[in-house]
Design a protein around this motif. Structure first.
Motif, mmCIF file in Angstrom:
data_model
loop_
_atom_site.group_PDB
_atom_site.id
_atom_site.type_symbol
_atom_site.label_atom_id
_atom_site.label_comp_id
_atom_site.label_asym_id
_atom_site.label_seq_id
_atom_site.Cartn_x
_atom_site.Cartn_y
_atom_site.Cartn_z
ATOM 1 N N UNK A 311 1.017 -1.134 0.005
ATOM 2 C CA UNK A 311 -0.052 0.061 0.297
ATOM 3 C C UNK A 311 0.764 1.178 0.024
ATOM 4 N N UNK A 312 1.919 1.099 0.769
ATOM 5 C CA UNK A 312 2.702 2.597 0.874
ATOM 6 C C UNK A 312 3.816 2.390 -0.058
ATOM 7 N N UNK A 313 3.470 2.164 -1.496
ATOM 8 C CA UNK A 313 4.476 2.023 -2.528
ATOM 9 C C UNK A 313 5.124 3.588 -2.680
ATOM 10 N N UNK A 314 6.306 3.497 -3.046
ATOM 11 C CA UNK A 314 6.847 4.727 -3.326
ATOM 12 C C UNK A 314 6.739 4.916 -5.085
ATOM 13 N N UNK A 315 6.903 5.979 -5.528
ATOM 14 C CA UNK A 315 7.169 6.238 -6.802
ATOM 15 C C UNK A 315 8.826 5.834 -7.269
ATOM 16 N N UNK A 323 1.687 5.634 -8.544
ATOM 17 C CA UNK A 323 1.279 5.021 -7.063
ATOM 18 C C UNK A 323 0.514 5.958 -6.337
ATOM 19 N N UNK A 324 -0.475 5.479 -5.697
ATOM 20 C CA UNK A 324 -1.222 6.485 -4.830
ATOM 21 C C UNK A 324 -2.171 5.490 -4.002
ATOM 22 N N UNK A 325 -2.362 6.174 -2.803
ATOM 23 C CA UNK A 325 -2.820 5.628 -1.748
ATOM 24 C C UNK A 325 -4.134 5.205 -1.620
ATOM 25 N N UNK A 356 -4.675 -0.086 7.219
ATOM 26 C CA UNK A 356 -4.974 1.397 7.980
ATOM 27 C C UNK A 356 -4.753 2.464 6.973
ATOM 28 N N UNK A 357 -3.872 2.384 6.207
ATOM 29 C CA UNK A 357 -3.415 3.705 5.337
ATOM 30 C C UNK A 357 -4.781 3.386 4.108
ATOM 31 N N UNK A 359 -7.528 2.390 4.516
ATOM 32 C CA UNK A 359 -8.650 2.768 5.006
ATOM 33 C C UNK A 359 -8.592 4.271 5.260
ATOM 34 N N UNK A 360 -7.625 5.042 5.623
ATOM 35 C CA UNK A 360 -7.462 6.553 5.402
ATOM 36 C C UNK A 360 -7.583 7.095 4.504
ATOM 37 N N UNK A 361 -7.317 6.385 3.099
ATOM 38 C CA UNK A 361 -7.697 6.861 1.833
ATOM 39 C C UNK A 361 -8.884 6.111 1.105
ATOM 40 N N UNK B 100 13.472 10.100 -6.608
ATOM 41 C CA UNK B 100 12.744 9.020 -6.995
ATOM 42 C C UNK B 100 12.313 9.679 -8.179
ATOM 43 N N UNK B 132 9.854 13.371 -3.454
ATOM 44 C CA UNK B 132 9.855 13.041 -2.270
ATOM 45 C C UNK B 132 9.674 14.348 -1.173
ATOM 46 N N UNK B 135 5.953 14.781 -1.465
ATOM 47 C CA UNK B 135 5.299 13.620 -0.763
ATOM 48 C C UNK B 135 5.526 13.683 0.758
ATOM 49 N N UNK B 346 6.835 10.647 3.231
ATOM 50 C CA UNK B 346 5.568 10.988 3.489
ATOM 51 C C UNK B 346 5.176 10.058 4.874
ATOM 52 N N UNK B 347 5.751 8.875 5.144
ATOM 53 C CA UNK B 347 5.170 7.893 6.010
ATOM 54 C C UNK B 347 6.059 8.061 7.428
ATOM 55 N N UNK B 404 -2.910 6.221 11.983
ATOM 56 C CA UNK B 404 -2.618 6.136 10.668
ATOM 57 C C UNK B 404 -3.797 6.645 9.888
ATOM 58 N N UNK B 405 -5.099 6.407 10.411
ATOM 59 C CA UNK B 405 -6.176 6.955 9.556
ATOM 60 C C UNK B 405 -6.184 8.388 9.527
ATOM 61 N N UNK B 407 -4.871 12.139 8.359
ATOM 62 C CA UNK B 407 -4.047 12.852 7.426
ATOM 63 C C UNK B 407 -3.735 14.358 7.649
ATOM 64 N N UNK B 436 2.504 14.146 -7.079
ATOM 65 C CA UNK B 436 2.868 12.843 -6.197
ATOM 66 C C UNK B 436 2.330 12.734 -4.832
ATOM 67 N N UNK B 438 -0.810 11.946 -4.043
ATOM 68 C CA UNK B 438 -2.209 11.368 -3.800
ATOM 69 C C UNK B 438 -1.863 10.033 -2.990
#
Lengths: 441, 438
Positions: A311-315, A323-325, A356-357, A359-361, B100, B132, B135, B346-347, B404-405, B407, B436, B438
């Motif tokens: 889910x938390x894939x990076x570009x 990639x997007x959440x 959870x990510x 779901x957040x999105x 990236x 990044x 992001x 972003x994480x 994490x829900x 934002x 980048x 989304x």
């Protein structure tokens, strides 16, 4: 005397009844997320012989059953991670412990994950401590037709105990990683064109292989019917066509006996996967599917199941720039059946956070729950056996101290095939040692 | 004056007036204070303020509290039900030096030609267009330390920047940040040089090489000192950027950020720093730091670690998610990091969340991504908490940031709104390359 006989009889009979009742486990009073039959606010789940024998709000608990008090807790099916290298990899950067990368030729449908699984892997313990009880274990990306995936339970002393289903799927990796491997070796495929030419040739060869074997079988059958004839003589001496393990697996895929998981990230690779599935008629399951949100309507209309993640894939690659959440959420809204994978080895235990990510999105909680339980079970033809809390299914259950997919929720107990599993890990053992050493509460 | 010319004059005057008024309005807009009202403010240094107000003016936090009057000319942002934190500070990132997508052309983080490259500077490689950056801001990150990679034992100079979307490194640089350098100990350097069949290929080799270089730097300083103190008739010694950089470390002017994993790595670093009389500012990654937490506390060394990254190599095998907890209990200043691109920029907040999952108190976990990294980098006078006088780097979250829900909904850097959930990273809005976020 009579009393003595009676007592003797009682002593003889009682332990047997007791033993029978004790083999029944009742998880009582928890909020049960059945996945397929809604939520039971104060429910009881009975487990007997590894199976769920009753689920509901007014289940009679047999006398002598071992009662697990789940009041104030949440009971749900064990989670399934739809894409991992569990059991194949111990320390990713230590090649001697890595069995997921047979990068010696690009077409290897004969490779079986099952033959390399390590039931003693610490990674299995780490994952199940966070509520993941099952996983699809796959070869790594980096090979085109990469081998046969195994669907495993994360508990077992032997490979046999670990494997739920093998082969569970054939894996094909499209895109950058597969060609990168062979660019270094100066061998095909070094382009996407090369990749697809190899895949098509392999499936065509499998069709030819089938035709050869069918022709032989026909000849054999005809020979049998003409006793004493020359044809029977011919048949007796005929050498059957050689068995080819690669072809046999490809045939299983062509005949729909196993699905084909195709890992593809950018739009063009996803389109290629659809084109191949149409041409050869195999059961396609898309995986990783970074840009799937761009084709959501099409995938929904064609009813192609999609395994989303990480889910938390990076570009981080050219093929992952899309990639997007909210990929999972967009697909879900378009009616696509989705599962979620960690696509990991050491980080499988972080799957609930990834969910959870999602779901957040925008992914609804119930869809998220299905994406790590019943949906992956369906994708691999195991939904009759696991993936929900229903009578008759294997008792793969997790008890949580809160609703799933919240940072502050923890696994307090887990059962795999009705057996309580130890939640200790290499980490908890180290923590316990140093906590004691430094007198930390 | 003719009637016509008088009219022209009037028009001209009107235009000038209009222009002046609009300039005045614009100018007022630029310095117009912003009042974020009604939020739960997690200050990091002075507890939590329910239903509080933060005033941002001229790029600084002007005031924060429960009953703060909103300035008459202030723009009010209603943040009822939301949470406000300072912008997150990531003490260990490779943003811009490993941009990236991670194509070969973006490989600028490791000058792997010599195990000691004290002379190289990350500022000379930072790509200010790295996605990044956008992001990171979408995840509430406003300040990062950009380090060279860990291919060498002495990797080079770090750069601390604001993720403000500026086009040049010069505009991104954190003003007056103390000098900071990347060191690294353990498996990476051995494997880099083993592949080249050069030293170091063992931990012994790593220590020997660095120790010799520090002696060289000491001699270099002595040579210059002799020349400075002499009659200066002879030509000055030749300048050597590598030894000059190491000499600054020996002078105690540089914060050494030491990538290291195991106890034997920590000990080698302690031994060398004791021998040459300088302080290690922080151990980075430091997954086994919990094993010698009291010693790290005694030495007043900060620890920058992952909340929950485990097992990817042998030196990471004994990582436990309670590392930060044990260190905190023993009095060590602990921060988390992304090591971007290892973890997406972003994480970063997820590091705090993971640590909470494994038992670290919420407030400590949040401090570990704000004020603690600021302290470790020596920039806590300016950032890391919601306090009057500090930079107006502020994040409004749509929910409790540990979940994490939640934002990041709005992000301010130096008082400028740089991100909204709806419009993404504002400095790059409309650029042909996507944002980048989304």
């Amino acid at each position: 005397m009579i009393r003595k006989i009676f007592l003797g009889l009682f002593l003889l009979v009682f332990p047997a009844t007791l033993m029978h009742a004790q083999s029944v486990v009742a998880i009582q009073g928890g909020k049960v997320l059945t996945v397929t039959r809604g939520v039971i606010e104060k429910g009881t789940v009975l487990i007997e012989d590894g199976k769920i024998t009753a689920v509901g709000g007014d289940v009679q608990v047999p006398a002598g059953a071992r009662v697990v008090d789940a009041r104030g807790k949440v009971v749900m099916p064990g989670m399934i991670d739809a894409g991992t290298r569990l059991g194949l990899v111990e320390i990713p950067e230590e090649q001697t412990t890595v069995d997921s990368t047979e990068y010696t030729e690009p077409v290897q449908p004969d490779l079986r994950v099952m033959d390399a699984l390590n039931p003693r892997s610490e990674l299995l313990r780490a994952a199940r401590a966070e509520g993941i009880t099952h996983a699809l274990s796959t070869p790594a990306e980096g090979n085109l037709i990469a081998g046969q995936c195994a669907f495993i339970r994360l508990d077992g002393e032997t490979v046999e105990q670990l494997v739920v289903k093998s082969p569970a799927a054939l894996l094909i990796n499209l895109g950058e990683a597969s060609k990168q491997t062979y660019v270094k070796k100066d061998k095909p495929p070094t382009t996407r064109m090369g990749e697809i030419a190899l895949v098509r040739q392999a499936f065509l060869k499998a069709r030819h292989y089938r035709a050869e074997h069918e022709a032989f079988a026909k000849k054999q059958a005809e020979g049998k019917t003409e006793k004493g004839s020359k044809r029977e003589e011919d048949w007796k001496d005929a050498t059957p066509p050689a068995r080819d393990l690669k072809m046999e697996t490809l045939l299983d895929a062509l005949e729909g006996k196993i699905p084909v998981v195709v890992r593809a990230q950018r739009v063009s690779d996803i389109e290629t996967a659809l084109r191949l599935a149409e041409e050869f008629g195999f059961k396609l399951v898309l995986a990783r599917a970074t840009a799937a949100w761009r084709l959501a309507e099409k995938l929904g209309a064609k009813k192609i199941p999609v395994i989303v993640g990480p889910i938390q894939e990076e570009p981080s690659r050219m093929e992952s720039l899309d990639t997007r959440l909210d990929n999972a959420a967009i697909l879900h809204r378009a009616g696509v059946s989705i599962a979620i994978q960690s696509d990991s080895d050491t980080d499988v235990r972080e799957l609930p956070f990834a969910v959870e990510y999602a779901i957040a999105h925008g992914l609804p909680d119930d869809a998220a729950l299905a994406a790590v339980t019943i949906n992956p079970a369906r994708f691999f033809g195991l939904d009759e056996r696991l993936g929900s809390v229903e009578v008759g299914k294997q008792a793969n259950l997790v008890i949580l101290d809160g609703m799933p997919f919240y940072v502050k929720t923890h696994v307090v107990a887990a059962f795999i095939n009705g057996k309580p599993v130890d939640l200790a890990t290499h980490q908890t053992e180290l923590y316990d040692f140093y906590k004691k050493k430094y007198g930390i509460e | 004056m003719t009637r016509a010319s008088s009219l022209r004059l009037q028009i001209l005057l009107a235009v000038i007036c209009c222009f002046m008024v609009s300039r005045a309005v614009l100018a007022a807009d630029e310095s117009r204070p912003i009042a974020i009202r009604g939020a739960t403010i997690l200050t990091m240094t002075n507890g939590t303020i329910e239903n509080g107000t933060v005033i941002l003016r001229d790029g600084k936090i002007e005031n924060v509290g429960k009953d703060i009057a909103v300035p008459a000319d202030g723009e009010v942002i209603d943040a009822q039900g939301k949470f406000v934190t300072p912008g997150l500070v990531d003490p260990h990132s490779h943003i811009g030096v490993y941009s990236v997508p991670e194509v070969t052309a973006h490989d600028d983080g490791n000058e792997m030609t010599d195990p000691v490259t004290a002379q190289v500077r990350s500022e000379d490689a930072i790509n200010t267009d790295d996605p990044e950056i956008a992001r990171g801001v979408s995840g509430g990150v406003t300040t990062v330390q950009i380090l060279p990679g860990s291919g060498n034992n002495v990797g080079g100079w770090a750069t601390i920047v604001k993720l403000n979307g500026a086009q040049t490194v010069e505009e991104m640089k954190f003003p007056n940040a103390p000098p900071s350098m990347k060191w690294a100990w353990g498996e990476n350097q051995k494997s880099v040089y083993r592949a080249k069949d050069k030293a170091p290929t063992t931990l012994m080799g790593e220590a020997a090489i660095v120790r010799q270089k520090l002696y060289d730097a000491r001699n270099y300083t002595a040579k210059w000192k002799a020349w400075e103190e002499g009659d200066k008739k002879e030509a000055p010694p030749e300048r050597d950027l590598q030894l000059e950089s190491l000499a600054q470390v020996l002078d105690g002017k540089v914060r050494v950020n030491a990538h290291s994993y195991q106890v034997n790595h920590f000990e080698a670093l302690f031994r060398i720093s004791d021998e040459f009389g300088f302080q290690i500012a922080s151990l980075h990654h430091a997954l086994d730091a919990y094993m010698i937490a009291p010693e790290i506390a005694r030495r007043k060394i900060g620890v920058v670690t992952f909340a929950d990254l485990w097992g990817y190599k042998v030196e990471a095998w004994d990582a436990i998610p309670q590392n930060a907890y044990i260190l905190w209990k023993q009095g060590v200043t602990v921060a988390f990091h992304t090591d971007n691109p290892v973890i997406g920029q972003r994480y970063y907040i997820a590091q705090a969340a993971f640590a909470v999952h494994y038992g670290l108190p919420d407030d400590v976990a949040l401090q570990a991504v704000t004020i603690n990294p600021a302290r470790i980098l020596g920039i806590d006078r300016w950032v890391g908490s919601i306090e009057p006088g500090k930079h107006a780097d502020v994040v409004i979250w749509d929910g409790y940031p540990i979940e994490l829900r939640s934002r990041a909904e709005k992000v301010f850097i130096d008082g400028q709104l740089v991100y909204t959930l709806d419009d993404g990273f504002l400095p790059w809005k409309g650029r042909p390359v996507g944002q980048f976020t989304r």
